[in-house]
Design an enzyme around this catalytic site. Structure first.
Site, PDB file in Angstrom:
ATOM      1  N   GLY A  60     132.901  42.250 -23.677  1.00 35.37           N
ATOM      2  CA  GLY A  60     134.166  41.541 -23.775  1.00 35.37           C
ATOM      3  C   GLY A  60     134.071  40.055 -24.026  1.00 35.37           C
ATOM      4  N   TRP A 106     133.589  38.270 -26.823  1.00 36.68           N
ATOM      5  CA  TRP A 106     134.407  37.800 -27.951  1.00 36.68           C
ATOM      6  C   TRP A 106     135.891  38.001 -27.663  1.00 36.68           C
ATOM      7  CZ3 TRP A 106     132.469  38.486 -33.634  1.00 36.68           C
ATOM      8  CH2 TRP A 106     131.266  37.782 -33.789  1.00 36.68           C
ATOM      9  N   ASP A 138     135.089  49.639 -28.687  1.00 41.61           N
ATOM     10  CA  ASP A 138     133.642  49.763 -28.513  1.00 41.61           C
ATOM     11  C   ASP A 138     133.336  51.183 -28.061  1.00 41.61           C
ATOM     12  OD1 ASP A 138     131.228  47.450 -28.129  1.00 41.61           O
ATOM     13  OD2 ASP A 138     130.816  49.410 -27.268  1.00 41.61           O
ATOM     14  N   ASP A 184     133.360  56.023 -30.508  1.00 42.02           N
ATOM     15  CA  ASP A 184     132.356  55.762 -31.539  1.00 42.02           C
ATOM     16  C   ASP A 184     133.064  55.444 -32.859  1.00 42.02           C
ATOM     17  OD1 ASP A 184     130.328  55.846 -33.440  1.00 42.02           O
ATOM     18  OD2 ASP A 184     129.321  57.560 -32.516  1.00 42.02           O
ATOM     19  N   ASP A 188     131.084  42.301 -33.860  1.00 37.43           N
ATOM     20  CA  ASP A 188     129.754  41.986 -33.345  1.00 37.43           C
ATOM     21  C   ASP A 188     128.971  43.282 -33.138  1.00 37.43           C
ATOM     22  OD1 ASP A 188     127.939  39.964 -32.642  1.00 37.43           O
ATOM     23  OD2 ASP A 188     128.345  40.196 -30.504  1.00 37.43           O
ATOM     24  N   LYS A 217     128.823  40.514 -37.845  1.00 37.07           N
ATOM     25  CA  LYS A 217     127.375  40.375 -37.656  1.00 37.07           C
ATOM     26  C   LYS A 217     126.661  41.239 -38.684  1.00 37.07           C
ATOM     27  CE  LYS A 217     125.475  41.776 -33.702  1.00 37.07           C
ATOM     28  NZ  LYS A 217     125.073  41.475 -32.298  1.00 37.07           N
TER      29      LYS A 217
END
Length: 208
Positions: free
Chosen positions: A61, A63, A81, A97, A122, A162
């Site tokens: 958490g 970000w 997530d 997922d 990320d 990312k």
């Protein structure tokens, strides 16, 4: 007693000696990753009050904490997530997922008929330490994130992700450049030197 591997012991030593880990504990952030986003925010002013944002790979958490504070009460944040994430006020969290269509559909349903201003990611796969395995897995997640971004971003919206240098990077970069007015790379100082990770920033989505 279980014997720790040398690499595990080295990681623990690096982790607990990491100034950004210590700073995160002091500042109340859930992870050192918060400082990566804060550094990019300082340079690029991505996040503004009242924005609608999607945060992929959000747990634990870090970000989402930063983003929620910056967008304020008039903003909207949808986080997702595969791992659990402790709740953050006014943040819609979708666990699952992201490679599964069902999770994508839940995110799209949360967005609804409106569009968002920013997609941040990320996400990273579980790393095996073998680039020939890890890089394709990472690039697959990047491709899925870009696909979502092209579905939900407003024209003029932004995309931060990312990414790892390696096979498939150049093709992906070309694809992002075709969809955004301006594309830049960022390597925050809080990103560990030995890490291959960078952040790709697309500004000004051209529209679906």
């Amino acid at each position: 007693m279980v014997q720790r591997s040398k690499s595990s012991a080295n990681w623990l030593r690096e982790h607990f000696n990491d100034p950004f880990v210590k700073q995160a504990q002091k500042d109340g952030y859930r992870s050192r990753a918060s400082y990566k986003l804060l550094e990019i925010q300082e340079k690029d002013r991505l996040i503004r009050p009242g924005m609608s944002v999607i945060d992929l790979g959000a747990a634990p958490g870090g970000w989402s904490q930063v983003t929620s504070r910056l967008i304020g009460g008039q903003g909207r944040l949808i986080a997702s997530d595969i791992l659990e994430m402790d709740s953050i006020a006014d943040v819609t969290f979708i666990q699952g997922d992201f490679t599964h269509d069902e999770v994508l559909q839940r995110i799209l349903e949360a967005v609804g008929d409106s569009h968002v201003d920013l997609v941040i990611s990320d996400m990273a796969p579980n790393m095996s330490g073998t680039p020939a395995v890890d890089i394709p897995r990472a690039m697959f997640l990047c491709e899925l994130a870009l696909d979502l971004a092209t579905r939900v971003l407003k024209p003029g919206g932004d995309f931060l992700i990312k990414i790892f240098q390696g096979e498939g990077f150049d093709v992906y970069l070309k694809d992002v450049r075709s969809k955004f007015d301006k594309v830049q790379m960022r390597k925050p100082s809080s990103s560990r030197d030995r890490s291959r990770e960078q952040y790709l920033l697309g500004r000004g989505f051209k529209g679906a």
